[in-house]
Design a protein around this motif. Sequence first.
Motif, mmCIF file in Angstrom:
data_model
loop_
_atom_site.group_PDB
_atom_site.id
_atom_site.type_symbol
_atom_site.label_atom_id
_atom_site.label_comp_id
_atom_site.label_asym_id
_atom_site.label_seq_id
_atom_site.Cartn_x
_atom_site.Cartn_y
_atom_site.Cartn_z
ATOM 1 N N TYR A 195 0.912 -1.206 0.303
ATOM 2 C CA TYR A 195 -0.099 -0.450 0.014
ATOM 3 C C TYR A 195 1.208 0.925 0.200
ATOM 4 C CZ TYR A 195 -3.549 -3.408 1.293
ATOM 5 O OH TYR A 195 -5.029 -4.149 1.736
ATOM 6 N N TYR A 196 0.375 2.399 -0.973
ATOM 7 C CA TYR A 196 1.009 3.900 -0.601
ATOM 8 C C TYR A 196 0.442 4.160 0.602
ATOM 9 C CZ TYR A 196 2.919 2.412 -4.973
ATOM 10 O OH TYR A 196 3.966 1.705 -6.154
ATOM 11 N N ALA A 197 1.462 4.905 1.447
ATOM 12 C CA ALA A 197 0.719 6.175 2.665
ATOM 13 C C ALA A 197 1.293 7.412 1.772
ATOM 14 C CB ALA A 197 1.667 5.450 3.748
ATOM 15 N N VAL A 198 -0.383 8.296 2.085
ATOM 16 C CA VAL A 198 0.004 8.752 1.204
ATOM 17 C C VAL A 198 -0.532 10.355 2.089
ATOM 18 C CG1 VAL A 198 -0.318 8.690 -1.484
ATOM 19 C CG2 VAL A 198 -2.265 9.470 -0.058
ATOM 20 N N THR A 199 0.146 11.633 1.621
ATOM 21 C CA THR A 199 -0.842 12.488 2.843
ATOM 22 C C THR A 199 -0.729 13.587 1.947
ATOM 23 O OG1 THR A 199 1.769 13.620 2.532
ATOM 24 C CG2 THR A 199 1.509 12.581 4.646
ATOM 25 N N ILE A 200 -1.880 14.315 2.353
ATOM 26 C CA ILE A 200 -2.975 15.241 1.217
ATOM 27 C C ILE A 200 -2.214 16.697 1.409
ATOM 28 C CG2 ILE A 200 -5.200 16.353 1.273
ATOM 29 C CD1 ILE A 200 -5.105 12.942 0.396
ATOM 30 N N ASP A 201 -2.461 16.949 -0.118
ATOM 31 C CA ASP A 201 -1.198 18.880 -0.266
ATOM 32 C C ASP A 201 -2.111 19.735 0.216
ATOM 33 O OD1 ASP A 201 0.723 17.259 -1.170
ATOM 34 O OD2 ASP A 201 0.293 17.603 -3.302
ATOM 35 N N ALA A 202 -3.123 19.306 0.729
ATOM 36 C CA ALA A 202 -4.041 20.492 0.931
ATOM 37 C C ALA A 202 -4.705 20.712 2.576
ATOM 38 C CB ALA A 202 -5.160 20.335 0.404
ATOM 39 N N ASP A 203 -3.848 19.445 3.015
ATOM 40 C CA ASP A 203 -4.090 18.721 4.392
ATOM 41 C C ASP A 203 -3.043 20.558 5.320
ATOM 42 O OD1 ASP A 203 -4.544 18.160 7.545
ATOM 43 O OD2 ASP A 203 -3.622 16.259 6.794
ATOM 44 N N PRO A 204 -3.400 20.840 6.691
ATOM 45 C CA PRO A 204 -3.278 22.019 6.760
ATOM 46 C C PRO A 204 -2.498 21.039 7.925
ATOM 47 C CG PRO A 204 -5.467 22.012 7.686
ATOM 48 C CD PRO A 204 -4.934 21.463 6.610
ATOM 49 N N GLY A 205 -2.526 19.665 8.389
ATOM 50 C CA GLY A 205 -1.669 18.848 9.907
ATOM 51 C C GLY A 205 -0.479 18.127 8.727
ATOM 52 N N ARG A 206 -0.897 18.450 6.686
ATOM 53 C CA ARG A 206 0.648 17.698 6.594
ATOM 54 C C ARG A 206 2.085 16.950 7.285
ATOM 55 N NH1 ARG A 206 3.670 18.577 1.544
ATOM 56 N NH2 ARG A 206 4.087 16.783 0.582
ATOM 57 N N ASP A 207 1.976 17.954 7.702
ATOM 58 C CA ASP A 207 3.604 17.740 8.589
ATOM 59 C C ASP A 207 3.377 16.978 9.321
ATOM 60 O OD1 ASP A 207 1.750 20.048 9.827
ATOM 61 O OD2 ASP A 207 3.568 20.206 11.068
ATOM 62 N N LEU A 208 2.647 16.818 10.533
ATOM 63 C CA LEU A 208 1.823 14.899 11.301
ATOM 64 C C LEU A 208 2.028 13.913 9.963
ATOM 65 C CD1 LEU A 208 -0.712 16.929 13.045
ATOM 66 C CD2 LEU A 208 1.315 16.604 13.592
ATOM 67 N N LEU A 232 3.411 13.612 7.525
ATOM 68 C CA LEU A 232 5.314 13.104 7.207
ATOM 69 C C LEU A 232 6.197 12.383 8.342
ATOM 70 C CD1 LEU A 232 5.627 15.826 5.070
ATOM 71 C CD2 LEU A 232 5.841 13.721 4.157
ATOM 72 N N SER A 233 5.362 13.303 10.003
ATOM 73 C CA SER A 233 6.230 12.062 10.751
ATOM 74 C C SER A 233 5.203 10.280 11.256
ATOM 75 C CB SER A 233 6.725 13.480 11.692
ATOM 76 O OG SER A 233 4.498 13.399 12.394
ATOM 77 N N GLY A 234 4.040 11.033 10.394
ATOM 78 C CA GLY A 234 3.785 9.266 11.296
ATOM 79 C C GLY A 234 2.551 9.088 11.684
ATOM 80 N N GLN A 235 2.260 10.603 11.560
ATOM 81 C CA GLN A 235 1.269 10.759 13.194
ATOM 82 C C GLN A 235 0.211 9.528 12.457
ATOM 83 O OE1 GLN A 235 1.285 11.952 16.854
ATOM 84 N NE2 GLN A 235 3.819 11.499 15.920
ATOM 85 N N PRO A 236 -1.168 9.336 13.382
ATOM 86 C CA PRO A 236 -2.339 9.055 12.815
ATOM 87 C C PRO A 236 -3.193 9.834 12.187
ATOM 88 C CG PRO A 236 -2.046 8.563 14.683
ATOM 89 C CD PRO A 236 -1.088 9.212 14.690
ATOM 90 N N GLY A 237 -4.018 10.148 11.383
ATOM 91 C CA GLY A 237 -5.732 10.901 11.114
ATOM 92 C C GLY A 237 -4.883 10.915 10.244
ATOM 93 N N HIS A 238 -3.394 11.447 9.156
ATOM 94 C CA HIS A 238 -2.705 12.511 8.356
ATOM 95 C C HIS A 238 -1.903 11.598 7.338
ATOM 96 C CE1 HIS A 238 -3.667 16.025 10.371
ATOM 97 N NE2 HIS A 238 -3.370 15.601 11.165
#
Length: 81
Positions: free
Chosen positions: A47-60, A62-68
């Motif tokens: 599976y690919y884990a992705v972060t949404i570019d428009a998510d203001p919590g995107r940095d979370l 990238l650090s592996g935090q749940p929900g982002h």
Amino acid sequence: MKPEGGLSPGDAVVIRPRPHGDVFDLALGGERATVASIEQDLEGRLYYAVTIDADPGRDLGLSGQPGHRFFFGADELERVS
């Protein structure tokens, strides 16, 4: 690692979820995202884990935090140049 989708961490993608997905799939369809990592489940599926570019919590994410971070198969992601 570069599995069958040919995507790598850092690649820009658009999410194209399969029909009949869950509510997150439906809400995230068409969003631009960045591949954060490639994960493997206990059955060996990738599976690919992705972060949404428009998510203001995107940095979370990238650090592996749940929900982002959101997980999709290779067939649900379209590479963007």
